[in-house]
Scaffold this active site. Structure first.
Site, short mmCIF file in Angstrom:
data_model
loop_
_atom_site.label_atom_id
_atom_site.label_comp_id
_atom_site.label_asym_id
_atom_site.label_seq_id
_atom_site.Cartn_x
_atom_site.Cartn_y
_atom_site.Cartn_z
CB SER A 156 70.11 30.46 15.45
OG SER A 156 68.97 30.90 14.74
CE LYS A 190 71.19 33.73 7.12
NZ LYS A 190 72.49 34.39 6.99
#
Length: 478
Positions: free
Chosen positions: A293, A62
């Site tokens: 994840s 991110k």
């Protein structure tokens, strides 16, 4: 010979291929992350590679979109000196925005669902971000839904910029212009499949656009947690009701505007338990510490690889560092409490004992240790009581009220009271239960405001608290 090679000390055997001169800013380290081939897993006929986005300075993929969204907002005049950036985030986008924005003088306000890991929240606050926690059990349209809350905060703050990673075009653009070209170059233009998750949709859409232009053979594969609506929508064309999942950062209860699902060739729904096992295997087999994840992505990538009948080159991601999940994914007790660990079930009180002397993970204190030691151990372990063991034999229980009753009093002598031995404050008149008793035996114990002390014959095997019972009933209700 390079100047760096000339400067190397005599006899130093080091590879300089990865060394660079000093960077002007940590932000210059965003991107250009390494790729590793996984060789300790069964990948069928395929070769499986993993891109270590955990090597970004903020610890996740991110960072790329944070840099891109802030730059685009500045260029468009939406973000001015001294302004405020507001975002709804599972943690990593917030970390990226704080990493990029705070050194530039921006105020960062982040709305975070309450299921996110403690490490992420602590990291955000340490960077200087303002964190507003909200509910993770409500959907879009509810006033406490994290995206709706963030949008409302931004609308009410003069000069605030709502980053909105879910619809901001600078999000997929970051992956189309950096992540995609990096993969294409690192794998020498030979990429058969890319396995991604969808949180905001930027990675899927950005990479999908890039490879559609530069490598049409490359398939986009979706890894989605069970409970998310995305994989079922791709498979059936129908929007199902969202469930719940434990994996952080991917999976959705709606289709983000940035997520172009038409790019997906194949989709897999991965159960939480499989994701947790995979990410722990990634550490134990390959030495790569990744977040939850990444376990979902790895599981889907392995399934895809094993289904192929011809050799292919497949890549997936370490989306973020496992350092952010040490208190969850890599904590055996937490996994057991969530029902994500393989545990033999007995149908009696043994099923509720989470920490036991048998496994060495129960926290105890000795009768001659100080009350200060007992207090410190309670604080560090986040428990309210400790069994007191003398040479392995249970001789008492000491809890917060016992310590408080002992140390309370005049200031003079308080330190001496903290240093008093545990035996002077512990409860030694113990009411015990046998391991083969049923749950019904717990309620009378709790009605007396006691903790359940469980024995298997003459052997002490652990404690059961009210929260242990509640957690057991919650797991059985699923």
């Amino acid at each position: 010979m390079s100047e760096q090679t000339k400067a190397a000390p005599k006899g130093a055997h080091i590879s300089l291929s990865r060394l660079r001169p000093p960077y002007a800013s940590v932000l210059d380290l965003i991107g250009q992350t390494p790729i590793v081939e996984l060789t300790k897993f069964d990948t069928g006929k395929c070769r499986l590679f993993i891109k270590l986005e955990s090597q970004n300075p903020g610890g996740s993929i991110k960072d790329r979109i944070a840099l891109s969204m802030i730059a685009a907002a500045e260029k468009a005049g939406k973000l001015r000196r001294g302004g405020t950036i507001v975002e709804a985030t599972a943690g990593n986008t917030g970390l990226g925005l704080a990493q990029v924005g705070i050194p530039k003088g921006y105020r960062i306000i982040l709305v975070v669902p309450d299921k996110m890991s403690r490490e992420k929240i602590q990291h955000l606050r340490a960077l200087g971000a303002e964190v507003r926690m909200t509910r993770s059990d409500v959907g879009k349209g509810h006033p406490e839904y994290y995206q709706d809350m963030a949008e409302k905060i931004a609308a009410e703050l003069p000069g605030a910029f709502y980053a909105n990673q879910f619809a901001n075009p600078a999000n997929p653009l970051a992956h189309e212009t950096t992540t995609g070209p990096e993969i294409f170059s690192q794998l020498e233009g030979d990429v058969d499949a890319v396995v991604v998750g969808v949180g905001s949709g930027g990675t899927l859409t950005g990479l999908g656009r890039f490879f559609a232009k530069h490598s049409p053979k490359t398939e986009m594969v979706l890894a989605d947690p069970v409970g998310s609506v995305l994989a079922p929508l791709i498979k059936t064309g129908k929007m199902e009701e969202a469930g719940s999942w434990t994996v952080e950062g991917i999976g959705e209860d709606f289709v983000p505007p940035n997520a172009d699902l038409s790019l997906v060739k194949k989709a897999y729904s991965i159960p939480d338990k499989q994701s947790m096992l995979a990410v722990r295997d990634l550490l134990s087999r390959e030495g790569i510490l990744a977040g939850s994840s990444s376990g979902t992505l790895l599981s889907a990538a392995l399934r895809y690889c094993r289904e192929q009948t011809v050799p292919k080159r497949v890549i997936t991601f370490v989306c973020d560092s496992g350092n952010k999940y040490l208190s969850k994914v890599f904590d055996d007790i937490w996994l057991a409490e969530q029902g994500l660990a393989d545990q033999e079930q007995h149908g009696d009180l043994r099923d509720l004992v989470m920490r036991s002397p048998r496994t060495g993970d129960i926290v105890t204190v000795g009768p001659e240790e100080s009350l200060l030691n007992a207090y410190g151990r309670m604080r560090r372990s986040d428990v309210s009581q400790l069994p007191v063991l003398d040479e392995g034999r249970l001789v008492g229980i000491v809890d917060e009220s016992d310590i408080l009753a002992k140390v309370d009093g005049p200031y003079d002598g308080r330190w001496d009271r903290f240093n008093a031995p545990v035996r002077t404050a512990m409860t030694s008149n113990l009411h015990t239960l046998q391991a083969n008793q049923t749950l019904d035996a717990l309620l009378p114990v709790f009605d007396r405001n006691e903790v359940a002390i469980v024995f298997d014959g003459d052997e002490f095997i652990g404690l059961i608290t009210r929260i242990d019972l509640i957690n057991h009933l919650r797991r059985r209700a699923k």
